[in-house]
Design a protein around this motif. Sequence first.
Motif, PDB file in Angstrom:
ATOM      1  N   LEU A  13       0.792  -1.309   0.064  1.00 22.78           N
ATOM      2  CA  LEU A  13      -0.022   0.315   0.007  1.00 22.78           C
ATOM      3  C   LEU A  13       0.912   1.202  -0.139  1.00 22.78           C
ATOM      4  O   LEU A  13       0.414   2.254  -0.534  1.00 22.78           O
ATOM      5  CB  LEU A  13      -1.074   0.167   1.133  1.00 22.78           C
ATOM      6  CG  LEU A  13      -2.185  -0.924   1.102  1.00 22.78           C
ATOM      7  CD1 LEU A  13      -2.965  -1.054   2.489  1.00 22.78           C
ATOM      8  CD2 LEU A  13      -3.074  -0.647  -0.079  1.00 22.78           C
ATOM      9  N   LEU A  36       3.553   1.746  -1.617  1.00 23.82           N
ATOM     10  CA  LEU A  36       3.752   2.117  -3.104  1.00 23.82           C
ATOM     11  C   LEU A  36       2.629   2.798  -3.845  1.00 23.82           C
ATOM     12  O   LEU A  36       2.636   3.601  -4.554  1.00 23.82           O
ATOM     13  CB  LEU A  36       4.221   0.851  -3.983  1.00 23.82           C
ATOM     14  CG  LEU A  36       5.357   0.237  -3.458  1.00 23.82           C
ATOM     15  CD1 LEU A  36       5.718  -0.926  -4.526  1.00 23.82           C
ATOM     16  CD2 LEU A  36       6.783   1.249  -3.892  1.00 23.82           C
ATOM     17  N   ARG A  37       1.255   2.159  -3.829  1.00 22.68           N
ATOM     18  CA  ARG A  37       0.270   3.033  -4.052  1.00 22.68           C
ATOM     19  C   ARG A  37       0.313   4.652  -3.595  1.00 22.68           C
ATOM     20  O   ARG A  37      -0.083   5.475  -4.371  1.00 22.68           O
ATOM     21  CB  ARG A  37      -0.996   2.343  -3.801  1.00 22.68           C
ATOM     22  CG  ARG A  37      -2.428   2.761  -4.728  1.00 22.68           C
ATOM     23  CD  ARG A  37      -2.984   3.970  -3.835  1.00 22.68           C
ATOM     24  NE  ARG A  37      -3.996   4.122  -4.518  1.00 22.68           N
ATOM     25  CZ  ARG A  37      -4.952   5.135  -4.160  1.00 22.68           C
ATOM     26  NH1 ARG A  37      -4.733   5.837  -3.017  1.00 22.68           N
ATOM     27  NH2 ARG A  37      -6.224   5.521  -4.941  1.00 22.68           N
ATOM     28  N   ALA A  38       0.255   4.652  -2.391  1.00 21.70           N
ATOM     29  CA  ALA A  38       0.518   6.034  -1.680  1.00 21.70           C
ATOM     30  C   ALA A  38       1.325   6.886  -2.494  1.00 21.70           C
ATOM     31  O   ALA A  38       1.411   7.989  -2.423  1.00 21.70           O
ATOM     32  CB  ALA A  38       0.598   5.816  -0.362  1.00 21.70           C
ATOM     33  N   ALA A  49       2.564   6.452  -5.086  1.00 18.73           N
ATOM     34  CA  ALA A  49       2.465   6.729  -6.608  1.00 18.73           C
ATOM     35  C   ALA A  49       1.518   8.264  -6.730  1.00 18.73           C
ATOM     36  O   ALA A  49       1.566   8.864  -7.609  1.00 18.73           O
ATOM     37  CB  ALA A  49       1.695   5.631  -7.174  1.00 18.73           C
ATOM     38  N   CYS A  50       0.582   8.331  -5.850  1.00 18.06           N
ATOM     39  CA  CYS A  50      -0.148   9.267  -5.448  1.00 18.06           C
ATOM     40  C   CYS A  50       0.329  10.345  -5.408  1.00 18.06           C
ATOM     41  O   CYS A  50       0.033  11.567  -5.848  1.00 18.06           O
ATOM     42  CB  CYS A  50      -1.535   9.100  -4.858  1.00 18.06           C
ATOM     43  SG  CYS A  50      -2.497   7.793  -5.222  1.00 18.06           S
ATOM     44  N   VAL A  96      -2.052   6.141 -11.529  1.00 14.21           N
ATOM     45  CA  VAL A  96      -2.211   4.601 -11.717  1.00 14.21           C
ATOM     46  C   VAL A  96      -3.012   4.326 -10.320  1.00 14.21           C
ATOM     47  O   VAL A  96      -3.077   4.905  -9.212  1.00 14.21           O
ATOM     48  CB  VAL A  96      -1.126   3.751 -11.487  1.00 14.21           C
ATOM     49  CG1 VAL A  96      -0.231   3.778 -12.751  1.00 14.21           C
ATOM     50  CG2 VAL A  96      -0.122   4.109 -10.129  1.00 14.21           C
ATOM     51  N   LEU A  97      -3.867   3.082 -10.397  1.00  9.56           N
ATOM     52  CA  LEU A  97      -4.582   2.683  -9.182  1.00  9.56           C
ATOM     53  C   LEU A  97      -5.501   3.619  -8.540  1.00  9.56           C
ATOM     54  O   LEU A  97      -5.623   3.792  -7.345  1.00  9.56           O
ATOM     55  CB  LEU A  97      -3.821   2.081  -8.096  1.00  9.56           C
ATOM     56  CG  LEU A  97      -2.559   0.944  -8.491  1.00  9.56           C
ATOM     57  CD1 LEU A  97      -1.652   0.684  -7.754  1.00  9.56           C
ATOM     58  CD2 LEU A  97      -3.483  -0.457  -8.867  1.00  9.56           C
ATOM     59  N   CYS A 148      -5.036   6.907  -8.436  1.00  9.14           N
ATOM     60  CA  CYS A 148      -4.690   8.235  -7.919  1.00  9.14           C
ATOM     61  C   CYS A 148      -4.989   9.185  -8.719  1.00  9.14           C
ATOM     62  O   CYS A 148      -5.039  10.441  -8.272  1.00  9.14           O
ATOM     63  CB  CYS A 148      -3.127   8.100  -8.269  1.00  9.14           C
ATOM     64  SG  CYS A 148      -2.012   6.906  -7.223  1.00  9.14           S
ATOM     65  N   THR A 177     -10.162   8.066  -1.024  1.00 11.38           N
ATOM     66  CA  THR A 177      -9.390   6.976  -1.445  1.00 11.38           C
ATOM     67  C   THR A 177      -7.869   7.287  -1.528  1.00 11.38           C
ATOM     68  O   THR A 177      -7.131   6.399  -1.749  1.00 11.38           O
ATOM     69  CB  THR A 177      -9.679   6.752  -3.058  1.00 11.38           C
ATOM     70  OG1 THR A 177      -9.103   7.831  -3.857  1.00 11.38           O
ATOM     71  CG2 THR A 177     -11.337   6.405  -2.989  1.00 11.38           C
ATOM     72  N   ASN A 221      -6.180   9.489  -2.988  1.00 12.52           N
ATOM     73  CA  ASN A 221      -5.842   9.696  -4.266  1.00 12.52           C
ATOM     74  C   ASN A 221      -4.909  11.030  -4.413  1.00 12.52           C
ATOM     75  O   ASN A 221      -4.697  11.760  -3.380  1.00 12.52           O
ATOM     76  CB  ASN A 221      -6.932   9.839  -5.435  1.00 12.52           C
ATOM     77  CG  ASN A 221      -7.941  10.869  -5.023  1.00 12.52           C
ATOM     78  OD1 ASN A 221      -7.308  11.985  -4.529  1.00 12.52           O
ATOM     79  ND2 ASN A 221      -9.059  10.855  -5.308  1.00 12.52           N
ATOM     80  N   THR A 222      -4.367  11.564  -5.271  1.00 10.26           N
ATOM     81  CA  THR A 222      -3.558  12.462  -5.606  1.00 10.26           C
ATOM     82  C   THR A 222      -4.113  13.781  -5.157  1.00 10.26           C
ATOM     83  O   THR A 222      -3.648  14.464  -4.173  1.00 10.26           O
ATOM     84  CB  THR A 222      -2.804  12.833  -6.924  1.00 10.26           C
ATOM     85  OG1 THR A 222      -2.139  11.576  -7.340  1.00 10.26           O
ATOM     86  CG2 THR A 222      -2.139  14.085  -7.015  1.00 10.26           C
TER      87      THR A 222
END
Length: 170
Positions: free
Chosen positions: A18, A20-22, A24-25, A31-32, A34, A52, A54-55
Amino acid sequence: MAMKNHFLTLLKIVPLALYLRAAACKFSIPVLGCDGALCPVAIGKKGDCVPTANTAEQMAWCEHAWTPWTNGLLAQTPFGYRVKCSAKDNFEYLKILGAIEVVGYVLLWAAPQLGAFMLTAVMTGATHFHLTFLKDKPETLSVQFALLAASVLVFLLSGNEPVKKKAKKH
């Protein structure tokens, strides 16, 4: 030993990815999810959406919550540094946090205890932020506590195995 290694791998992939997703945003990588819209609920307004992280939401949180909290902590130190997080400075603090998350996650694989220590520190800070600045109730922080527990487990279980001494030959 094999069971422990499988468990550690599972921890690194399932909850701790998680980060990595955070990250990325935080770097505005679309992605995912964001690239989703800002949910008004994420900034304390009424709405029929679920935040969520997201960015757009992380940018708002960074500018209006993370930065004042961090600067409040920094004001208690003898250092004159203050963090900045707005469109004017290209969300500098957000990018710093994202870089720490990426480095911590990569280190989970290269130097597990160091990576787990970094992610434990990040999530300890996040939990402190939620409890002291936002005044969230502990029961609403299940994701934060799960990430904290997973990184602590990786830290504890990744220790070196004791070295077996060879019997002396006479």
